[in-house]
Scaffold this motif. Structure first.
Motif, short mmCIF file in Angstrom:
data_model
loop_
_atom_site.label_atom_id
_atom_site.label_comp_id
_atom_site.label_asym_id
_atom_site.label_seq_id
_atom_site.Cartn_x
_atom_site.Cartn_y
_atom_site.Cartn_z
N GLY A 60 34.94 25.23 -17.63
CA GLY A 60 36.10 25.03 -16.76
C GLY A 60 37.11 25.99 -17.04
O GLY A 60 38.23 26.00 -16.71
N ARG A 61 36.73 27.10 -17.78
CA ARG A 61 37.76 28.17 -18.07
C ARG A 61 37.25 29.72 -17.40
O ARG A 61 36.15 30.10 -17.63
CB ARG A 61 37.59 28.51 -19.54
CG ARG A 61 38.24 27.14 -20.40
CD ARG A 61 38.50 27.43 -21.83
NE ARG A 61 39.09 26.33 -22.26
CZ ARG A 61 39.11 26.03 -23.68
NH1 ARG A 61 38.71 27.29 -24.49
NH2 ARG A 61 39.56 24.90 -24.02
N ASP A 62 38.09 29.95 -16.34
CA ASP A 62 37.38 31.02 -15.36
C ASP A 62 37.96 32.40 -15.92
O ASP A 62 39.02 33.13 -15.33
CB ASP A 62 38.39 30.95 -13.93
CG ASP A 62 37.94 31.57 -12.99
OD1 ASP A 62 36.48 32.16 -13.16
OD2 ASP A 62 38.10 31.76 -11.75
N ARG A 63 37.40 32.89 -17.20
CA ARG A 63 37.52 34.00 -17.76
C ARG A 63 36.30 34.32 -18.72
O ARG A 63 35.71 33.48 -19.21
CB ARG A 63 38.97 34.29 -18.45
CG ARG A 63 38.89 33.11 -19.46
CD ARG A 63 40.56 33.16 -20.16
NE ARG A 63 40.85 31.82 -20.70
CZ ARG A 63 41.20 30.77 -20.19
NH1 ARG A 63 41.56 30.84 -18.88
NH2 ARG A 63 41.55 29.75 -20.79
N PRO A 64 35.94 35.48 -18.87
CA PRO A 64 35.03 35.76 -19.95
C PRO A 64 35.39 35.37 -21.20
O PRO A 64 36.51 35.28 -21.37
CB PRO A 64 35.03 37.43 -19.60
CG PRO A 64 35.86 37.86 -19.13
CD PRO A 64 36.79 36.80 -18.24
N THR A 65 34.52 35.11 -22.16
CA THR A 65 34.63 34.68 -23.66
C THR A 65 33.71 35.37 -24.36
O THR A 65 32.57 35.77 -23.97
CB THR A 65 34.58 33.10 -23.84
OG1 THR A 65 35.20 32.85 -24.98
CG2 THR A 65 33.41 32.57 -23.43
N ASN A 66 33.89 35.55 -25.69
CA ASN A 66 32.94 36.02 -26.56
C ASN A 66 31.48 35.66 -26.89
O ASN A 66 30.75 36.28 -26.72
CB ASN A 66 33.67 36.44 -28.11
CG ASN A 66 34.25 35.04 -28.59
OD1 ASN A 66 33.90 34.10 -28.33
ND2 ASN A 66 35.23 35.29 -29.28
N VAL A 67 31.51 34.41 -27.12
CA VAL A 67 30.29 33.83 -27.11
C VAL A 67 30.20 32.34 -26.57
O VAL A 67 30.98 31.62 -26.84
CB VAL A 67 29.82 33.65 -28.68
CG1 VAL A 67 30.68 32.86 -29.63
CG2 VAL A 67 28.39 33.27 -29.00
N LEU A 68 29.13 31.88 -25.96
CA LEU A 68 28.87 30.74 -25.42
C LEU A 68 27.64 30.07 -26.12
O LEU A 68 26.74 30.99 -26.11
CB LEU A 68 28.77 30.54 -24.07
CG LEU A 68 29.88 31.01 -23.12
CD1 LEU A 68 29.62 31.28 -21.70
CD2 LEU A 68 31.04 29.72 -23.13
N SER A 69 27.61 28.68 -26.44
CA SER A 69 26.51 28.29 -27.18
C SER A 69 25.94 27.15 -26.26
O SER A 69 26.84 26.26 -25.88
CB SER A 69 26.85 27.70 -28.52
OG SER A 69 27.25 28.66 -29.32
N PHE A 70 24.78 27.03 -26.07
CA PHE A 70 24.08 26.02 -25.21
C PHE A 70 23.01 25.35 -26.12
O PHE A 70 21.79 25.95 -26.04
CB PHE A 70 23.79 26.64 -24.01
CG PHE A 70 24.68 27.10 -23.16
CD1 PHE A 70 25.39 26.32 -22.23
CD2 PHE A 70 24.92 28.57 -23.03
CE1 PHE A 70 26.49 27.05 -21.46
CE2 PHE A 70 25.99 28.92 -22.30
CZ PHE A 70 26.76 28.15 -21.39
#
Length: 172
Positions: A60-70
């Motif tokens: 729900g955050r409309d901006r790029p981010t450094n790392v996403l974990s799934f």
């Protein structure tokens, strides 16, 4: 035995970590946990657009981010050595490394270690959890002669790499 790291490169750029670096960083995390040494995960290196779309759709955050974990959630009764996926945004990591006066390789190592710890269930929502996770990160990164990424040698306004500078709160 080494972890199985599926390196997916969705961006052409200088300074991307190679297969051996990813495997070494992940192996250092796994060595401190009760998981199979041959556990599998995907590390996808992406541009800002892909990171932003995933961050928007899943957090729900409309901006790029450094790392996403799934993290991978195995169906009941099925045992698989899959940990999950990490999605690392190269432009964000490059910008953060420059802003924090860190070597790009060192910052990438931090993002991989941080993300892999998330895949293993670590979090930083509560202060006690954050301190434990950051302590592990420091110890693991020190194995690669990488300085403490949380040292207060940065500008007072500089946030830790996993924090969102726009909302000033830890990511969930």
């Amino acid at each position: 035995m080494s972890p199985v790291v599926d390196r997916q490169q969705a961006i052409e750029a200088e300074g991307l970590p190679d297969q051996a670096e990813l495997e070494a960083w992940v192996a250092a995390v796994l060595a401190r946990h009760d998981v199979a040494a041959d556990s599998e995960l995907t590390v996808r290196l992406v541009d800002s657009e892909e990171s932003q779309a995933l961050n928007r759709d899943y957090r729900g955050r409309d901006r790029p981010t450094n790392v996403l974990s799934f993290p991978f959630e195995s169906p009941p009764g099925v045992a698989l050595p899959l940990l999950g996926d990490l999605v690392i945004c190269h432009p964000v990591v490059v910008a953060e490394a420059a802003e924090q006066d860190k070597a790009l390789r060192d910052h990438y190592a931090h993002m991989v270690v941080h993300g892999t710890l998330h895949l293993l269930g670590h979090d930083h929502i509560e202060e006690e959890e954050a301190e434990a996770m950051e302590r592990l990160e420091r110890e693991i990164l020190a194995e690669f002669d990488i300085a403490d990424p949380y040292l207060d040698t940065q500008l007072d306004t500089q946030l830790a790499p996993h924090r969102d500078p726009e909302d000033k709160r830890p990511d969930p």
